[in-house]
Motif scaffolding. Structure first.
Motif, PDB file in Angstrom:
ATOM      1  N   UNK A  98       7.319  -5.600  -1.312  1.00 22.51           N
ATOM      2  CA  UNK A  98       6.536  -6.515  -0.475  1.00 22.51           C
ATOM      3  C   UNK A  98       7.380  -6.960   0.711  1.00 22.51           C
ATOM      4  N   UNK A  99       6.837  -6.794   1.915  1.00 21.29           N
ATOM      5  CA  UNK A  99       7.463  -7.285   3.130  1.00 21.29           C
ATOM      6  C   UNK A  99       6.974  -8.714   3.341  1.00 21.29           C
ATOM      7  N   UNK A 100       7.781  -9.675   2.924  1.00 16.18           N
ATOM      8  CA  UNK A 100       7.396 -11.079   2.772  1.00 16.18           C
ATOM      9  C   UNK A 100       6.254 -11.143   1.758  1.00 16.18           C
ATOM     10  N   UNK A 101       5.501 -12.228   1.744  1.00 21.31           N
ATOM     11  CA  UNK A 101       4.408 -12.343   0.774  1.00 21.31           C
ATOM     12  C   UNK A 101       3.116 -11.768   1.324  1.00 21.31           C
ATOM     13  N   UNK A 102       3.164 -11.195   2.524  1.00 21.43           N
ATOM     14  CA  UNK A 102       1.945 -10.822   3.229  1.00 21.43           C
ATOM     15  C   UNK A 102       1.270  -9.578   2.671  1.00 21.43           C
ATOM     16  N   UNK A 103       2.036  -8.511   2.467  1.00 16.70           N
ATOM     17  CA  UNK A 103       1.417  -7.269   2.006  1.00 16.70           C
ATOM     18  C   UNK A 103       2.477  -6.335   1.429  1.00 16.70           C
ATOM     19  N   UNK A 104       2.041  -5.459   0.520  1.00 15.94           N
ATOM     20  CA  UNK A 104       2.982  -4.499  -0.057  1.00 15.94           C
ATOM     21  C   UNK A 104       3.020  -3.214   0.761  1.00 15.94           C
ATOM     22  N   UNK A 105       4.120  -2.504   0.630  1.00  9.18           N
ATOM     23  CA  UNK A 105       4.273  -1.209   1.289  1.00  9.18           C
ATOM     24  C   UNK A 105       4.711  -0.201   0.232  1.00  9.18           C
ATOM     25  N   UNK A 106       4.079   0.967   0.250  1.00 11.30           N
ATOM     26  CA  UNK A 106       4.447   2.027  -0.678  1.00 11.30           C
ATOM     27  C   UNK A 106       5.404   3.006   0.002  1.00 11.30           C
ATOM     28  N   UNK A 107       6.205   3.673  -0.824  1.00 15.40           N
ATOM     29  CA  UNK A 107       7.062   4.740  -0.329  1.00 15.40           C
ATOM     30  C   UNK A 107       6.956   5.931  -1.261  1.00 15.40           C
ATOM     31  N   UNK A 108       6.919   7.138  -0.713  1.00 15.99           N
ATOM     32  CA  UNK A 108       6.878   8.342  -1.549  1.00 15.99           C
ATOM     33  C   UNK A 108       8.205   9.071  -1.401  1.00 15.99           C
ATOM     34  N   UNK A 109       8.738   9.574  -2.524  1.00 16.46           N
ATOM     35  CA  UNK A 109      10.089  10.144  -2.499  1.00 16.46           C
ATOM     36  C   UNK A 109      10.210  11.346  -3.433  1.00 16.46           C
ATOM     37  N   UNK A 110       9.134  12.108  -3.571  1.00 14.06           N
ATOM     38  CA  UNK A 110       9.149  13.322  -4.382  1.00 14.06           C
ATOM     39  C   UNK A 110       8.187  14.315  -3.729  1.00 14.06           C
ATOM     40  N   UNK A 111       8.498  15.633  -3.762  1.00  8.82           N
ATOM     41  CA  UNK A 111       7.619  16.613  -3.119  1.00  8.82           C
ATOM     42  C   UNK A 111       6.158  16.484  -3.538  1.00  8.82           C
ATOM     43  N   UNK A 112       5.901  16.140  -4.801  1.00 14.47           N
ATOM     44  CA  UNK A 112       4.517  16.038  -5.289  1.00 14.47           C
ATOM     45  C   UNK A 112       3.733  14.965  -4.552  1.00 14.47           C
ATOM     46  N   UNK A 113       4.383  13.846  -4.241  1.00 18.02           N
ATOM     47  CA  UNK A 113       3.686  12.773  -3.540  1.00 18.02           C
ATOM     48  C   UNK A 113       3.811  12.903  -2.022  1.00 18.02           C
ATOM     49  N   UNK A 114       4.931  13.454  -1.560  1.00 20.08           N
ATOM     50  CA  UNK A 114       5.126  13.654  -0.127  1.00 20.08           C
ATOM     51  C   UNK A 114       4.065  14.597   0.442  1.00 20.08           C
ATOM     52  N   UNK A 115       3.786  15.682  -0.275  1.00 23.03           N
ATOM     53  CA  UNK A 115       2.847  16.674   0.260  1.00 23.03           C
ATOM     54  C   UNK A 115       1.437  16.124   0.376  1.00 23.03           C
ATOM     55  N   UNK A 116       1.042  15.257  -0.559  1.00 29.40           N
ATOM     56  CA  UNK A 116      -0.297  14.665  -0.499  1.00 29.40           C
ATOM     57  C   UNK A 116      -0.457  13.868   0.791  1.00 29.40           C
ATOM     58  N   UNK A 117       0.595  13.133   1.138  1.00 33.38           N
ATOM     59  CA  UNK A 117       0.531  12.294   2.331  1.00 33.38           C
ATOM     60  C   UNK A 117       0.617  13.115   3.617  1.00 33.38           C
ATOM     61  N   UNK A 118       1.559  14.064   3.674  1.00 35.82           N
ATOM     62  CA  UNK A 118       1.815  14.777   4.920  1.00 35.82           C
ATOM     63  C   UNK A 118       0.851  15.921   5.206  1.00 35.82           C
ATOM     64  N   UNK A 119       0.128  16.381   4.202  1.00 36.12           N
ATOM     65  CA  UNK A 119      -0.840  17.452   4.461  1.00 36.12           C
ATOM     66  C   UNK A 119      -2.027  16.947   5.265  1.00 36.12           C
ATOM     67  N   UNK A 120      -2.262  15.651   5.209  1.00 38.81           N
ATOM     68  CA  UNK A 120      -3.331  15.064   6.024  1.00 38.81           C
ATOM     69  C   UNK A 120      -2.720  14.627   7.341  1.00 38.81           C
ATOM     70  N   UNK A 121      -3.571  14.255   8.286  1.00 35.72           N
ATOM     71  CA  UNK A 121      -3.064  13.783   9.581  1.00 35.72           C
ATOM     72  C   UNK A 121      -3.288  12.284   9.701  1.00 35.72           C
ATOM     73  N   UNK A 122      -3.037  11.570   8.588  1.00 33.16           N
ATOM     74  CA  UNK A 122      -3.206  10.124   8.619  1.00 33.16           C
ATOM     75  C   UNK A 122      -2.321   9.543   9.718  1.00 33.16           C
ATOM     76  N   UNK A 123      -2.856   8.654  10.552  1.00 34.42           N
ATOM     77  CA  UNK A 123      -2.061   8.096  11.649  1.00 34.42           C
ATOM     78  C   UNK A 123      -0.982   7.163  11.157  1.00 34.42           C
ATOM     79  N   UNK A 124       0.029   6.981  11.978  1.00 37.84           N
ATOM     80  CA  UNK A 124       1.071   6.019  11.674  1.00 37.84           C
ATOM     81  C   UNK A 124       0.555   4.627  12.021  1.00 37.84           C
ATOM     82  N   UNK A 125       1.085   3.620  11.348  1.00 40.50           N
ATOM     83  CA  UNK A 125       0.556   2.275  11.497  1.00 40.50           C
ATOM     84  C   UNK A 125       1.104   1.595  12.739  1.00 40.50           C
ATOM     85  N   UNK A 126       0.203   1.306  13.683  1.00 42.16           N
ATOM     86  CA  UNK A 126       0.625   0.615  14.903  1.00 42.16           C
ATOM     87  C   UNK A 126       0.038  -0.784  14.984  1.00 42.16           C
ATOM     88  N   UNK A 127      -0.531  -1.256  13.862  1.00 40.05           N
ATOM     89  CA  UNK A 127      -1.031  -2.610  13.828  1.00 40.05           C
ATOM     90  C   UNK A 127       0.124  -3.574  13.557  1.00 40.05           C
TER      91      UNK A 127
END
Length: 499
Positions: A80-109
Motif C-alpha cells: 500500500x502506497x500510504x493508506x490510499x490504495x494498494x499496488x500490485x507487482x508481478x515478478x514471475x514469467x507466468x504473471x509477467x506475460x499475462x500483463x505484458x501481452x496486452x497493451x494496457x496503458x501505463x498509469x498517468x493519473x
C-alpha cells in the motif's frame, strides 16, 4: 422547503451514498487482494503510511521482494502506497506475460507511477494510451528501421572517441574515475546528435550544460514526488519549492526542443529536397510522418515524442552501459573473452562498422547478463482496463500493477544462481520463457528504441576494450540505488590500463 432544493439535496445525498458504496466495495476488493495467499506481503501495515516506510529507499523494497520470492515462491507482490490504495507487482514469467501481452496503458493519473513525468514528457509513447498510442507507434516505427539506424554508427564512434579520451585522462597514473556521470553525458550527446542533429560540446560542458542539469533535476524530483504522497495533488506540488524547480526545468527543456523543432520545420517547408542530401534523423521522420488519412503529428505531439526519446534513450542507456563497464572490471575472465572477440572482429581498425555489430556474439551475451544483474529499468507500470486473472488472483479494472524486472531477474527458481555473473546462461535463449527476461519490456508496448540502445552500447564497449583493460577500484563498492533507472548512490568507479 422549496421542491427544487429538496430534489437537489436528495440527488446530492444519493451521489454521496453511491460514491461511498463504491469506495467501500473497492476497499473490500483491495483488502481481499492483500490478504490472499497468492501475494507476497511486506511487514506491518501502518494506518497512515501503509507500507511507504518499507518502500523508501526503493532499494529496500526490491530487497524485500527478492527475499519474499525466495521464501514463498509466490509470483505477485501487494503493498500500500500510504493508506490510499494498494499496488500490485508481478515478478514471475507466468504473471509477467499475462500483463505484458496486452497493451494496457501505463498509469498517468494522480498517484500512478507516471503522472509525475506528464508535465515534462507529455503524452508521448511512454505515457499515451488507446488509439493515440496505436497511431503514433505506427508513425514512429519507421524511425527505428535498420536503414535509419545504420548511419548512426559513425556518430556512436565519434561520441565515444571523445568519451574514451576523457576517461583516459581521468585515469592517468593509475587513478580511478567515476564513470556514471561521464557515460550519461556521452549517451545524451549521442541522442542529441542522432535524434535532432544537434551538437553543442555536451561532454566538454558536463553538468554545466543547462540541458544536462535540467534533465537531472526533472528525474530526481519526479521520483521524489512519487514517494511523497503529500506532493501528489497538483495544487500542493506546484506551490512547493520542488514544484517550482520542476516546472522551471521543464520549461527550459520544452523551449530548447521547440526551438530545434521550429527551425527544422522551417527548413523542410522551405526545401524538402534537403532530406535527399543528408541522412534522415528522428526529427525528420516525426515531422514528415503521415497516417492513413494523410494527417501528421501536431507540434505538441512532436515535442512530446522528442522529450520522451531523449529521456528514455539517454538515461536508461547510461545506466546499462555504466553497469556493463563495472561488470567488465569485476569479471576479468569474461572481459578477456569479449576482448579476444573484439580483436578478431575489428583487427587494426579503431572504428566499429555496421556489419561488425552482428559479429559481437560474446559481447552480446555479456551485455545481456549485465542487464540481468543490473536491470537498467527496475520496473515498468501498467493499469488494468478490465478484470484479469493473475495466477488465480482476480484483479479488478483500474488496478495499478508493476512488472518488477529487477526482482524477476533475481529469481532463484528461474536463474539458478542469480547472484553469479554468468554470460553463458544466455547462450541458448530458445530454452527460456521469453517473459523471464524483459529488459526492454515485451509485448505490444515494448521499447521501440531497443536496437538503437543495444547498437550504441556494443560500439561503446568494443571501442573501450580495444583500447583499455578495465580494472576495479578495490577501495570502492557501488551502492545500488533503484531509482527510475538503476544508479549507484556513491557512483561507479573503475581504473583503466592501456593495452
Amino acid at each position: 422547503m422549496d421542491l427544487s432544493v429538496l430534489a437537489l439535496c436528495t440527488l446530492l445525498l444519493g451521489l454521496c451514498l453511491w460514491k461511498m458504496n463504491d469506495l467501500i466495495y473497492r476497499y473490500k476488493t483491495y483488502i481481499a487482494l492483500y490478504t490472499s495467499d497468492k501475494v507476497i506481503r511486506f511487514g506491518k501495515f501502518h494506518p497512515l503510511w501503509g507500507h511507504l516506510h518499507l518502500l523508501i529507499p526503493l532499494t529496500k523494497f526490491h530487497e524485500l521482494t527478492v527475499k519474499g520470492m525466495r521464501e514463498t515462491g509466490r509470483k505477485i507482490t501487494c503493498y500500500w502506497l500510504s493508506f490510499l490504495y494498494p499496488i500490485l507487482g508481478v515478478c514471475h514469467p507466468d504473471t509477467v506475460k499475462i500483463l505484458l501481452k496486452s497493451s494496457e496503458p501505463k498509469n498517468k493519473q494522480a498517484g500512478g507511477g507516471y503522472f509525475t513525468l506528464l508535465p515534462w514528457l507529455g503524452d508521448g509513447l511512454l505515457i499515451s494510451d488507446g488509439k493515440k498510442w496505436e497511431r503514433n507507434r505506427r508513425l514512429l516505427t519507421p524511425a527505428f528501421h535498420f536503414d535509419v539506424l545504420k548511419p548512426y554508427v559513425p556518430i556512436y564512434n565519434q561520441v565515444f572517441d571523445i568519451f574514451l579520451d576523457k576517461i583516459e585522462k581521468a585515469t592517468s597514473g593509475g587513478q580511478s574515475t567515476e564513470i556514471y556521470h561521464r557515460v550519461g553525458l556521452a549517451t545524451l550527446d549521442t541522442l542529441l546528435r542522432c535524434a535532432v542533429s544537434y551538437e553543442d560540446n555536451v561532454q566538454e560542458q558536463g553538468s554545466n550544460h543547462p540541458y544536462v542539469n535540467a534533465v537531472r533535476i526533472l528525474t530526481n524530483i519526479s521520483l521524489k514526488r512519487i514517494m511523497e504522497p503529500w506532493l501528489h495533488p497538483d495544487i500542493v506540488f506546484n506551490m512547493s519549492s520542488h514544484g517550482k524547480k520542476y516546472h522551471k526545468s521543464a520549461k527550459y527543456v520544452h523551449d530548447f526542443d521547440e526551438r530545434v523543432i521550429r527551425e527544422r520545420k522551417q527548413a523542410l517547408e522551405a526545401d524538402m529536397s534537403v532530406l535527399t542530401k543528408r541522412r534522415r534523423d528522428f526529427l525528420d521522420i516525426l515531422l514528415t510522418a503521415r497516417d492513413e488519412h494523410g494527417v501528421g503529428l501536431t507540434d505538441r505531439e512532436v515535442r512530446d515524442e522528442v522529450d520522451t526519446f531523449l529521456f528514455e534513450g539517454h538515461d536508461t542507456t547510461a545506466s546499462s552501459l555504466s553497469w556493463a563497464i563495472y561488470s567488465l572490471s569485476k569479471n576479468p575472465e569474461d572481459q578477456e573473452k569479449v576482448y579476444e572477440e573484439v580483436k578478431r572482429v575489428l583487427g587494426d581498425r579503431t572504428d566499429v562498422d555496421w556489419s561488425d555489430i552482428k559479429e559481437f556474439s560474446q559481447l552480446t551475451l555479456f551485455l545481456k547478463e549485465s542487464m540481468r544483474m543490473f536491470s537498467p529499468v527496475p520496473s515498468v507500470g501498467r493499469i488494468t482496463t478490465k478484470e484479469i486473472d493473475l495466477d488465480g488472483l482476480k484483479v479488478p479494472a483500474n488496478m495499478e500493477i508493476y512488472v518488477l524486472i529487477y526482482a524477476l531477474n533475481h529469481r532463484q527458481d528461474i536463474w539458478g544462481d542469480p547472484e553469479r555473473f554468468r554470460p553463458d546462461r544466455f547462450s541458448n535463449d530458445a530454452e527460456k520463457d521469453p517473459y523471464s527476461y524483459v529488459p526492454f519490456s515485451a509485448g505490444p508496448r515494448n521499447c521501440i528504441g531497443q536496437h538503437f540502445a543495444l547498437n550504441e552500447q556494443k560500439v561503446a564497449l568494443a571501442k573501450l576494450l580495444q583500447r583499455f583493460k578495465v580494472l576495479p577500484d578495490p577501495d570502492h563498492q557501488p551502492e545500488i540505488d533503484l531509482d527510475l533507472v538503476l544508479r549507484s548512490t556513491n557512483g561507479i568507479r573503475i581504473k583503466l590500463q592501456r593495452r
